[in-house]
Design an enzyme around this catalytic site. Structure first.
Site, PDB file in Angstrom:
ATOM      1  N   ASP A 182      -7.187  -6.143   3.937  1.00 19.15           N
ATOM      2  CA  ASP A 182      -6.525  -4.830   4.013  1.00 19.15           C
ATOM      3  C   ASP A 182      -6.650  -4.296   5.430  1.00 19.15           C
ATOM      4  O   ASP A 182      -7.753  -4.033   5.912  1.00 19.15           O
ATOM      5  CB  ASP A 182      -7.218  -3.887   3.008  1.00 19.15           C
TER       6      ASP A 182
ATOM      7  N   HIS B  15      -8.357   1.783  -4.174  1.00 20.48           N
ATOM      8  CA  HIS B  15      -9.351   1.586  -3.107  1.00 20.48           C
ATOM      9  C   HIS B  15      -9.975   2.941  -2.789  1.00 20.48           C
ATOM     10  O   HIS B  15      -9.339   3.784  -2.159  1.00 20.48           O
ATOM     11  CB  HIS B  15      -8.617   0.974  -1.892  1.00 20.48           C
TER      12      HIS B  15
ATOM     13  N   MET C  58     -12.221  -5.418   4.769  1.00 24.47           N
ATOM     14  CA  MET C  58     -11.380  -4.573   5.625  1.00 24.47           C
ATOM     15  C   MET C  58     -11.139  -5.291   6.948  1.00 24.47           C
ATOM     16  O   MET C  58     -12.076  -5.736   7.612  1.00 24.47           O
ATOM     17  CB  MET C  58     -12.067  -3.223   5.897  1.00 24.47           C
TER      18      MET C  58
ATOM     19  N   MET D 177     -12.126   5.198  -0.792  1.00 20.71           N
ATOM     20  CA  MET D 177     -12.844   5.408   0.487  1.00 20.71           C
ATOM     21  C   MET D 177     -13.526   6.759   0.393  1.00 20.71           C
ATOM     22  O   MET D 177     -13.078   7.766   0.960  1.00 20.71           O
ATOM     23  CB  MET D 177     -11.840   5.349   1.650  1.00 20.71           C
TER      24      MET D 177
ATOM     25  N   MET E 263      -8.819   8.716  -0.098  1.00 20.52           N
ATOM     26  CA  MET E 263      -9.690   9.105   1.025  1.00 20.52           C
ATOM     27  C   MET E 263     -10.192  10.527   0.832  1.00 20.52           C
ATOM     28  O   MET E 263      -9.456  11.386   0.322  1.00 20.52           O
ATOM     29  CB  MET E 263      -8.917   9.016   2.338  1.00 20.52           C
TER      30      MET E 263
ATOM     31  N   SER F  85       0.829  -1.203   0.000  1.00 19.68           N
ATOM     32  CA  SER F  85       0.000   0.000   0.000  1.00 19.68           C
ATOM     33  C   SER F  85       0.865   1.254   0.000  1.00 19.68           C
ATOM     34  O   SER F  85       1.650   1.486   0.921  1.00 19.68           O
ATOM     35  CB  SER F  85      -0.913   0.003   1.230  1.00 19.68           C
TER      36      SER F  85
ATOM     37  N   ASP G 113      -4.691   4.000  -1.890  1.00 21.61           N
ATOM     38  CA  ASP G 113      -5.814   4.358  -1.016  1.00 21.61           C
ATOM     39  C   ASP G 113      -6.247   5.787  -1.264  1.00 21.61           C
ATOM     40  O   ASP G 113      -5.464   6.727  -1.088  1.00 21.61           O
ATOM     41  CB  ASP G 113      -5.385   4.229   0.456  1.00 21.61           C
TER      42      ASP G 113
ATOM     43  N   HIS H 155      -1.316  -1.088  -4.172  1.00 25.76           N
ATOM     44  CA  HIS H 155      -2.597  -0.669  -3.610  1.00 25.76           C
ATOM     45  C   HIS H 155      -2.557   0.843  -3.365  1.00 25.76           C
ATOM     46  O   HIS H 155      -1.646   1.351  -2.715  1.00 25.76           O
ATOM     47  CB  HIS H 155      -2.818  -1.424  -2.294  1.00 25.76           C
TER      48      HIS H 155
END
Ligand code: DX5
Ligand code: ZN
Length: 218
Positions: free
Chosen positions: A177, A68, A139, A70, A38, A9, A36, A34
């Protein structure tokens, strides 16, 4: 069953040198990264945007970007992330929007489509989508921050989703994750996981080649 896949990540990389952090992953021969995303709304933190992916591509990073999202409104951003270079885009089940249409849109953009569920969200919430995804992400921490402790109580959820996959002859990847390291990955693998996001444990590892080898042997 899919071969085990270590998926570092970028969140735990150096945010002033993201291409260099991605290069560490690529130089080990690992295929996935990965990423992320947000929004400070669905989760109480902020990270990257589409331009970050596009810039990594311009810097020659050709890893498979497992993105991913979020986000409270992920459906508004899937086109931008696909255009920026995402290869897989995963969306959470918890916010309300048209999940089915968004998964279909992700695939129509040429990306793999993933559905994600938080620790307190039951497996049943995603059951009706598992025949139209390429990845299910369970998760194993509350999303928003790296470096949290792995939630052992997510193992039964993995087993449930893994058993649905086998019973229905489906082929999606089952990803974990949050707080994953080479020891709890063994339990996750036994419960059916095949794709292992590692932020802190990967970037803090002194011997990354040995760390990667331990996942390849799962
Ligand atoms: C957390 C993110 C994770 C994070 C994992 O919200 O979804 O991908 O990078 O970091 P570690 O492995 O440190 O728990
Ligand atoms: Zn993540």
């Amino acid at each position: 069953m899919h071969s085990p896949l270590l998926n570092p990540s970028l969140l735990a990389g150096d945010h002033a040198h993201l291409a260099a952090s991605a290069r560490v992953v690529a130089d080990l021969g690992l295929p996935w990264l990965h990423v992320d995303i947000m929004d400070g709304k669905f989760v109480p933190n902020l990270t990257f945007g589409p331009e970050t992916l596009a810039a990594l591509r311009r810097h020659g990073i050709d890893l498979f970007f497992d993105t991913h999202l979020m986000l409270a409104e992920p459906h508004l951003y899937v086109d931008a992330f696909a255009k920026a270079g995402a290869n897989s885009i995963s969306i959470h089940i918890e916010p309300s929007y048209d999940h089915g249409a968004t998964l279909a849109r992700i695939r129509s953009l040429g990306c793999g489509a993933g559905i994600v569920l938080n620790p307190d969200t039951p497996a049943s919430s995603i059951e009706s989508f598992i025949d139209r995804v390429d990845l299910v992400l369970v998760m194993t921490v509350q999303p928003g921050f790296g470096g949290q402790a792995f939630r052992q109580d997510m193992l039964p959820k993995l087993k449930t989703i893994s058993s649905w996959r086998a019973a229905r002859g489906l082929n999606f990847r089952l990803e974990v994750d949050g707080g994953i390291d080479s020891s709890n990955a063994v339990e996750c693998r036994s419960a059916g996981a095949d794709t292992f996001v590692t932020g802190t444990s990967f970037f803090k590892s002194a011997d990354k080649a040995a760390f990667a080898a331990s996942f390849a042997a799962l």
